[in-house]
Every structure is written in structure tokens, then in C-alpha cells.
Design a protein around this motif. Structure first.
Motif, PDB file in Angstrom:
ATOM      1  N   LEU A   1      -2.752  -0.277   6.873  1.00 25.60           N
ATOM      2  CA  LEU A   1      -3.633  -1.337   6.393  1.00 25.60           C
ATOM      3  C   LEU A   1      -2.870  -2.182   5.382  1.00 25.60           C
ATOM      4  O   LEU A   1      -1.988  -1.689   4.688  1.00 25.60           O
ATOM      5  CB  LEU A   1      -4.882  -0.750   5.724  1.00 25.60           C
ATOM      6  CG  LEU A   1      -5.847   0.033   6.625  1.00 25.60           C
ATOM      7  CD1 LEU A   1      -6.887   0.757   5.782  1.00 25.60           C
ATOM      8  CD2 LEU A   1      -6.525  -0.903   7.610  1.00 25.60           C
ATOM      9  N   PRO A   2      -3.206  -3.483   5.301  1.00 28.86           N
ATOM     10  CA  PRO A   2      -2.493  -4.328   4.344  1.00 28.86           C
ATOM     11  C   PRO A   2      -2.727  -3.873   2.901  1.00 28.86           C
ATOM     12  O   PRO A   2      -3.783  -3.350   2.572  1.00 28.86           O
ATOM     13  CB  PRO A   2      -3.089  -5.726   4.577  1.00 28.86           C
ATOM     14  CG  PRO A   2      -4.222  -5.567   5.518  1.00 28.86           C
ATOM     15  CD  PRO A   2      -4.225  -4.185   6.050  1.00 28.86           C
ATOM     16  N   TYR A   3      -1.728  -4.065   2.067  1.00 28.40           N
ATOM     17  CA  TYR A   3      -1.866  -3.752   0.649  1.00 28.40           C
ATOM     18  C   TYR A   3      -0.929  -4.657  -0.137  1.00 28.40           C
ATOM     19  O   TYR A   3       0.088  -5.120   0.365  1.00 28.40           O
ATOM     20  CB  TYR A   3      -1.548  -2.281   0.356  1.00 28.40           C
ATOM     21  CG  TYR A   3      -0.173  -1.819   0.750  1.00 28.40           C
ATOM     22  CD1 TYR A   3       0.903  -1.909  -0.130  1.00 28.40           C
ATOM     23  CD2 TYR A   3       0.064  -1.291   2.020  1.00 28.40           C
ATOM     24  CE1 TYR A   3       2.165  -1.487   0.233  1.00 28.40           C
ATOM     25  CE2 TYR A   3       1.335  -0.866   2.392  1.00 28.40           C
ATOM     26  CZ  TYR A   3       2.375  -0.959   1.498  1.00 28.40           C
ATOM     27  OH  TYR A   3       3.632  -0.547   1.871  1.00 28.40           O
ATOM     28  N   GLY A   4      -1.283  -4.907  -1.379  1.00 28.54           N
ATOM     29  CA  GLY A   4      -0.450  -5.739  -2.238  1.00 28.54           C
ATOM     30  C   GLY A   4       0.277  -4.888  -3.258  1.00 28.54           C
ATOM     31  O   GLY A   4      -0.245  -3.884  -3.726  1.00 28.54           O
ATOM     32  N   GLY A   5       1.487  -5.294  -3.606  1.00 34.63           N
ATOM     33  CA  GLY A   5       2.249  -4.540  -4.581  1.00 34.63           C
ATOM     34  C   GLY A   5       2.783  -3.242  -4.024  1.00 34.63           C
ATOM     35  O   GLY A   5       2.764  -2.990  -2.819  1.00 34.63           O
ATOM     36  N   ALA A   6       3.225  -2.383  -4.909  1.00 37.66           N
ATOM     37  CA  ALA A   6       3.777  -1.098  -4.496  1.00 37.66           C
ATOM     38  C   ALA A   6       2.660  -0.075  -4.324  1.00 37.66           C
ATOM     39  O   ALA A   6       1.711  -0.049  -5.109  1.00 37.66           O
ATOM     40  CB  ALA A   6       4.769  -0.599  -5.536  1.00 37.66           C
ATOM     41  N   PRO A   7       2.732   0.769  -3.285  1.00 36.37           N
ATOM     42  CA  PRO A   7       1.718   1.816  -3.110  1.00 36.37           C
ATOM     43  C   PRO A   7       1.701   2.757  -4.314  1.00 36.37           C
ATOM     44  O   PRO A   7       2.717   2.956  -4.971  1.00 36.37           O
ATOM     45  CB  PRO A   7       2.172   2.552  -1.846  1.00 36.37           C
ATOM     46  CG  PRO A   7       3.092   1.613  -1.154  1.00 36.37           C
ATOM     47  CD  PRO A   7       3.748   0.818  -2.236  1.00 36.37           C
ATOM     48  N   SER A   8       0.533   3.324  -4.590  1.00 35.17           N
ATOM     49  CA  SER A   8       0.389   4.206  -5.739  1.00 35.17           C
ATOM     50  C   SER A   8      -0.390   5.450  -5.355  1.00 35.17           C
ATOM     51  O   SER A   8      -1.297   5.393  -4.513  1.00 35.17           O
ATOM     52  CB  SER A   8      -0.344   3.475  -6.872  1.00 35.17           C
ATOM     53  OG  SER A   8      -0.678   4.362  -7.925  1.00 35.17           O
ATOM     54  N   LEU A   9      -0.030   6.575  -5.980  1.00 35.33           N
ATOM     55  CA  LEU A   9      -0.815   7.791  -5.795  1.00 35.33           C
ATOM     56  C   LEU A   9      -2.238   7.601  -6.289  1.00 35.33           C
ATOM     57  O   LEU A   9      -3.151   8.311  -5.867  1.00 35.33           O
ATOM     58  CB  LEU A   9      -0.169   8.951  -6.560  1.00 35.33           C
ATOM     59  CG  LEU A   9       1.147   9.512  -6.012  1.00 35.33           C
ATOM     60  CD1 LEU A   9       1.751  10.477  -7.023  1.00 35.33           C
ATOM     61  CD2 LEU A   9       0.944  10.194  -4.663  1.00 35.33           C
TER      62      LEU A   9
END
Length: 214
Positions: free
Chosen positions: A148-156
Motif C-alpha cells: 500500500l502507498p505510504y509517505g516517508g520511511a516505514p516505521s515500527l
């Protein structure tokens, strides 16, 4: 077996009105009913009761989970902490230096999924290509969704940077829905947005308590 989960505040989904003293009645892996604790307790007097502090919400969804689990290494505590440090390791050069194998990726992913469960995560979105990582994710109980689209860096922490925690909720809590939810030791949605998912005290997936803060 019927289990009644109750907290100081219940949020059944994004934009829902908070219900003080709300509860979720679960049978097997499904939600039977949600509503005021007194009402549900009277309807199911033989249900096992679990009382939680704070706010009970739908579980959270992490986007970019392949980045978190296939391109991030979580050192084995305590065995690797002295050598590698406690923080996650990213970056092609640093990972190449670790001489990663499929088995090592699988062990790291298991530690990563435990960190996600400890943050109220019940579903992850991403494309997993490392067999041992894919196995670790499936065995953890987390629901796997396509990227799925996301903005920025992925986070826990799927609540990081979000003013509205509901944006990270996965599904809604209603009769017939899968019993996937989390409980956070906060006073309400505003405090949850500030403190983030590390305030999680319990995570339930498929009606099973997969994380409980000790």
C-alpha cells in the motif's frame, strides 16, 4: 469460549464516538458484540473477563513492512548487543557486512514481528520475497496485505506522525468482524497520538492474546 474485553474507553473504528466503559465480546476468532460493559456482561454472565487500562481500539496496520523486515536487521538481544548495538541496522553496506543468510533474516524477522505485536499491530502491507521472512510473518499471526502507498520511511510505530490515530486502524470492531484489536495505556485518542504505539499493553489477533505487557 466467550471472552469479554473491557477498557476505560472503547473506539470501534476511525471517527467513532468514544464509549466510556465499553467492551468487546469475543467467541473464538470473531467479535460477537460491542457495547457498554454492563450490558454485555449481563448478556454473557459466564464469559471470561479481561479488564484493561486505557483505550481499546482496532489493531494497527503497518505499511512498508517489507522494508522493516527484509531490509532491516534486528540484533539478537542479548547475544549481539555488545557487538552490534541494540538498534535496528539498515543500509546496503551495513547489511552486506553482516553476511546475511536466509536463516538469519528469518530470525531477525521473528524479532521484528514481536516488536510489531508489542505496538498493537495486527496487519502488515508489503511484498515479502525472502522465504524465511515470509514464513516468520505468517506464523506470527499478522494479516498480510498487498503493498500500500505510504509517505516517508516505514516505521515500527504506525501512529508516528499521525494526528489522528484512526488513520492507522485496521478494520472496525463490530459483530461478526475478526477479533483483532489492541489496548493502549492512555487516557484517550489525543494522548495516544502523542505517545504512539509504544503505549500498547495488549494485542489480540484471532481472539488470541498475542502480546501482553508484563
Amino acid at each position: 469460549m466467550l471472552t469479554l474485553h473491557t477498557a476505560e474507553l472503547l473506539l470501534t473504528g476511525p471517527g467513532s464516538t468514544p464509549l466510556a466503559g465499553g467492551a468487546v465480546l469475543v467467541e473464538g476468532d470473531r467479535i460477537v458484540r460491542t457495547g457498554p460493559y454492563e450490558e454485555l456482561a449481563a448478556a454473557a454472565p459466564n464469559a471470561r473477563v479481561r479488564r484493561w487500562p486505557g483505550v481499546l481500539t482496532p489493531g494497527l496496520l503497518v505499511r512498508g513492512a517489507d522494508e522493516l523486515l527484509e531490509r532491516t536487521y534486528y540484533p539478537d538481544d542479548p547475544y549481539e548487543i555488545t557487538e552490534l548495538g541494540a538498534g535496528p541496522i539498515t543500509g546496503a553496506a551495513a547489511l552486506d557486512a553482516l553476511k546475511m543468510t536466509d536463516a538469519r533474516w528469518g530470525n531477525s524477522a521473528r524479532r521484528g514481528t514481536q516488536k510489531l505485536l508489542a505496538r498493537g499491530v495486527v496487519a502488515v502491507a508489503g511484498r515479502f520475497t525472502v522465504p524465511s521472512v515470509r514464513t516468520a510473518v505468517v506464523r506470527s499471526g499478522l494479516t498480510v496485505l498487498p503493498p500500500l502507498p505510504y509517505g516517508g520511511a516505514p516505521s515500527l510505530d504506525p501512529l508516528a506522525g499521525r494526528a489522528d490515530p484512526g488513520e492507522a486502524f485496521h478494520g472496525v470492531l463490530e459483530a461478526g468482524a475478526a477479533a483483532r484489536f489492541a489496548v493502549f495505556a492512555v487516557a484517550g485518542p489525543a494522548e495516544l497520538a502523542v505517545r504512539g504505539a509504544t503505549a500498547c499493553v495488549a494485542t489480540v489477533i484471532g481472539g488470541r492474546l498475542l502480546h501482553r505487557r508484563r
